[in-house]
Write a protein that holds these residues in place. Structure first.
Motif, PDB file in Angstrom:
ATOM      1  N   LEU A   1       0.835  -1.196   0.000  1.00 22.47           N
ATOM      2  CA  LEU A   1       0.000   0.000   0.000  1.00 22.47           C
ATOM      3  C   LEU A   1       0.874   1.251   0.000  1.00 22.47           C
ATOM      4  O   LEU A   1       1.968   1.258   0.556  1.00 22.47           O
ATOM      5  CB  LEU A   1      -0.914   0.006   1.235  1.00 22.47           C
ATOM      6  CG  LEU A   1      -1.989  -1.075   1.321  1.00 22.47           C
ATOM      7  CD1 LEU A   1      -2.712  -0.992   2.668  1.00 22.47           C
ATOM      8  CD2 LEU A   1      -2.996  -0.941   0.183  1.00 22.47           C
ATOM      9  N   PRO A   2       0.405   2.337  -0.626  1.00 26.80           N
ATOM     10  CA  PRO A   2       1.165   3.595  -0.574  1.00 26.80           C
ATOM     11  C   PRO A   2       1.338   4.065   0.870  1.00 26.80           C
ATOM     12  O   PRO A   2       0.512   3.772   1.743  1.00 26.80           O
ATOM     13  CB  PRO A   2       0.274   4.565  -1.367  1.00 26.80           C
ATOM     14  CG  PRO A   2      -0.598   3.701  -2.205  1.00 26.80           C
ATOM     15  CD  PRO A   2      -0.816   2.439  -1.430  1.00 26.80           C
ATOM     16  N   LYS A   3       2.411   4.802   1.115  1.00 31.67           N
ATOM     17  CA  LYS A   3       2.705   5.262   2.463  1.00 31.67           C
ATOM     18  C   LYS A   3       1.565   6.103   3.027  1.00 31.67           C
ATOM     19  O   LYS A   3       1.212   5.980   4.209  1.00 31.67           O
ATOM     20  CB  LYS A   3       4.003   6.075   2.465  1.00 31.67           C
ATOM     21  CG  LYS A   3       4.401   6.585   3.846  1.00 31.67           C
ATOM     22  CD  LYS A   3       5.694   7.373   3.812  1.00 31.67           C
ATOM     23  CE  LYS A   3       6.059   7.897   5.205  1.00 31.67           C
ATOM     24  NZ  LYS A   3       7.319   8.676   5.191  1.00 31.67           N
ATOM     25  N   ALA A   4       0.965   6.946   2.184  1.00 24.91           N
ATOM     26  CA  ALA A   4      -0.136   7.798   2.651  1.00 24.91           C
ATOM     27  C   ALA A   4      -1.310   6.954   3.151  1.00 24.91           C
ATOM     28  O   ALA A   4      -1.952   7.298   4.161  1.00 24.91           O
ATOM     29  CB  ALA A   4      -0.590   8.725   1.524  1.00 24.91           C
ATOM     30  N   VAL A   5      -1.595   5.840   2.471  1.00 22.78           N
ATOM     31  CA  VAL A   5      -2.688   4.954   2.893  1.00 22.78           C
ATOM     32  C   VAL A   5      -2.327   4.260   4.205  1.00 22.78           C
ATOM     33  O   VAL A   5      -3.163   4.127   5.105  1.00 22.78           O
ATOM     34  CB  VAL A   5      -2.997   3.920   1.796  1.00 22.78           C
ATOM     35  CG1 VAL A   5      -4.071   2.936   2.267  1.00 22.78           C
ATOM     36  CG2 VAL A   5      -3.448   4.611   0.518  1.00 22.78           C
ATOM     37  N   GLN A   6      -1.083   3.819   4.318  1.00 21.87           N
ATOM     38  CA  GLN A   6      -0.642   3.172   5.558  1.00 21.87           C
ATOM     39  C   GLN A   6      -0.781   4.113   6.758  1.00 21.87           C
ATOM     40  O   GLN A   6      -1.284   3.718   7.812  1.00 21.87           O
ATOM     41  CB  GLN A   6       0.810   2.718   5.416  1.00 21.87           C
ATOM     42  CG  GLN A   6       1.012   1.580   4.436  1.00 21.87           C
ATOM     43  CD  GLN A   6       2.482   1.234   4.251  1.00 21.87           C
ATOM     44  OE1 GLN A   6       3.360   2.038   4.552  1.00 21.87           O
ATOM     45  NE2 GLN A   6       2.750   0.047   3.742  1.00 21.87           N
ATOM     46  N   LEU A   7      -0.336   5.347   6.582  1.00 24.43           N
ATOM     47  CA  LEU A   7      -0.408   6.304   7.686  1.00 24.43           C
ATOM     48  C   LEU A   7      -1.860   6.600   8.070  1.00 24.43           C
ATOM     49  O   LEU A   7      -2.171   6.796   9.246  1.00 24.43           O
ATOM     50  CB  LEU A   7       0.306   7.601   7.296  1.00 24.43           C
ATOM     51  CG  LEU A   7       1.813   7.480   7.025  1.00 24.43           C
ATOM     52  CD1 LEU A   7       2.408   8.846   6.694  1.00 24.43           C
ATOM     53  CD2 LEU A   7       2.532   6.866   8.215  1.00 24.43           C
TER      54      LEU A   7
END
Length: 503
Positions: free
Chosen positions: A17-23
């Protein structure tokens, strides 16, 4: 497929998953707890070591926490935490700290400071149609087994919902016949049947997540709700009013999979089933034939009603003949994957384990270990009793032999002598032959990776090859030619180590 494998599969999805989604996911305490549960013991240790401090931790100190033999565990844990962006390194790569968002919400989760509705909102009003655990287990079993029956082609089985059918096709578990349009099970589907229950559930849920964009659903909302389900208490009803629009629309699909029970689509409450509450745990869920391949039945565990339990009913003889006392269409269909069926009675089937039947199973992706584990798990109690009797005799013979030769005191059955033997429930010749039939197809193995060569001297070669062996990424080495081959994932770690040491 063990619980460790399904955890690795879910973690791989989260890592991509993209970092933005993970955060964004880490803003939900229930998701933080679920992801923590899915991590390895080493990764959990690192998180708990940093959860209550904001100061960065030195990599040198971190390395001191591990014994030299645990280098591979350390490497895998740090790699996974970094891929999930749960840890952050400084610019020099010498210190790291826990992700701020994750640390805050997971710490609130541990201390009970999270939002009251972070783990679902329990219905406060009395339910006139309240259901008990037996009903929930029966409902989940019926829903899930209907999917498995449809996959193996059991006669009289109604097709599941369109949502389930789309996931079976999307996951490559079933494919549509070009001529008549019927759905047939695939090689991947055969493997799916012999997986652990949690792995089966997650296989469909990950395909469901892949469809979120087509369904105009928020992937973060979907994931958060799945992780919340894994933290709910079995037997309680939960209010729908606090769910988002996306999560409310998910209830109908989750009901088709047997994860939740809702009296009607407009009901103001829902009940999680055992399939949902064990999503992120090692606890066994339903006890059906296809779900017990990798896990022996524990008679002391809370299980479903007796009508859904797997009976230990299989007898294997040294001449490879098999007798199974069962009338379950699903169990018979699964046995048919690797046994040549000959005769069927009202409560028993007879068959033969042959080279051809095992090879057919192997071609379909089923492993020899899965077949052996399945047969051991479902072995008749009489076979277990005879195996225990043989083991006791071997232990007694070894103990008396040691006394006669060494003149020492007799050993207990629970110490050294018994550790030399294993409880052989199945005939050893049958087990060995099944493994040999697999070896016939596994004569050549291929590995993706990288070759290291052209070293300046022997010392440089020894340093890097020894490091690759320590972290468990070394596949092949030739000390004379000064060459070694590492896995695809291990190349980066070895290269970084070389840059640090040879800079």
């Amino acid at each position: 497929m063990s619980s460790n494998l399904f955890k690795a599969t879910v973690n791989e999805y989260l890592e991509d998953l993209p970092k933005a989604v993970q955060l964004k996911l880490y803003e939900a305490p229930a998701t933080c707890l679920a992801i923590y549960r899915l991590l390895s013991s080493m990764a959990k240790f690192y998180i708990m070591s940093m959860i209550f401090t904001e100061k960065p931790v030195s990599m040198k100190d971190l390395t001191k926490w591990c014994k030299p033999l645990a280098k591979k565990l350390e490497f895998d844990a740090l790699k996974r935490l970094e891929s999930l962006h749960l840890i952050e390194f400084d610019s020099k790569g010498t210190h790291l700290r826990l992700n701020t968002i994750f640390r805050t919400n997971f710490r609130d989760c541990l201390t009970g400071s999270q939002d009251p509705n972070a783990f679902g909102s329990v219905s406060t009003t009395a339910d006139p149609n309240k259901v008990d655990l037996a009903f929930l287990d029966s409902f989940a079993s019926q829903k899930w087994e209907s999917i498995l029956h449809f996959m193996v082609g059991t006669e009289g089985t109604k097709p599941p919902s369109k949502s389930v059918l789309s996931l079976l096709k999307l996951g490559g578990l079933m494919e549509q016949h070009e001529e008549d349009g019927t759905l047939n099970i695939t090689n991947t589907g055969f493997q799916f049947l012999l997986q652990d229950v949690n792995a089966q559930i997650w296989t469909l849920l990950l395909q469901y997540l892949n469809l979120t964009q087509e369904l105009n659903m928020d992937a973060v909302d979907v994931l958060n709700f799945i992780f919340i389900l894994g933290s709910l208490e079995l037997g309680n009803s939960y209010s729908v009013s606090n769910l988002s629009e996306t999560q409310v629309s998910m209830l109908a699909d989750l009901k088709d999979y047997g994860l939740v029970y809702q009296k009607s689509d407009t009901s103001s409450r829902f009940y999680p089933t055992r399939l949902a509450t064990t999503l992120t745990s090692d606890s066994a869920a339903l006890k059906t034939p296809s779900m017990a391949v990798e896990q022996a039945l524990d008679e002391t565990e809370t299980s479903l009603a007796s009508s859904t339990q797997t009976k230990e009913s299989i007898i294997i003889e040294t001449n490879f003949k098999m007798y199974a006392y069962t009338n379950s269409p699903l169990e018979i269909a699964i046995l048919n994957l690797f046994v040549h069926m000959k005769t069927r009675f009202s409560n028993m089937i007879c068959g033969q384990i042959t080279r051809e039947s095992i090879r057919n199973a192997l071609y379909n992706g089923i492993t020899a270990d899965q077949i052996i584990k399945f047969l051991e798990t479902h072995a008749h109690p009489q076979m277990r009793a005879l195996a225990k009797e043989r083991l006791d005799k071997k232990v007694e013979f070894d103990a008396s032999h040691n006394i006669n030769t060494a003149g020492g005191a007799p050993q207990s059955k629970t110490d050294g002598a018994i550790s030399q033997h294993r409880l052989e429930v199945l005939p050893p010749n049958v087990v060995d032959q099944i493994k040999l039939w697999q070896l016939e197809l596994d004569r050549i193995q291929t590995f993706d990776g990288y070759l290291f060569k052209d070293f300046a001297n022997q010392q440089e070669y020894d340093m890097l090859s020894n490091y690759a062996a320590e972290i468990g990424v070394l596949i092949w080495a030739d000390k004379v030619k000064k060459k070694f081959f590492v896995t695809k994932d291990g190349m980066t770690q070895v290269a970084e180590f070389a840059n640090r040491k040879l800079r």
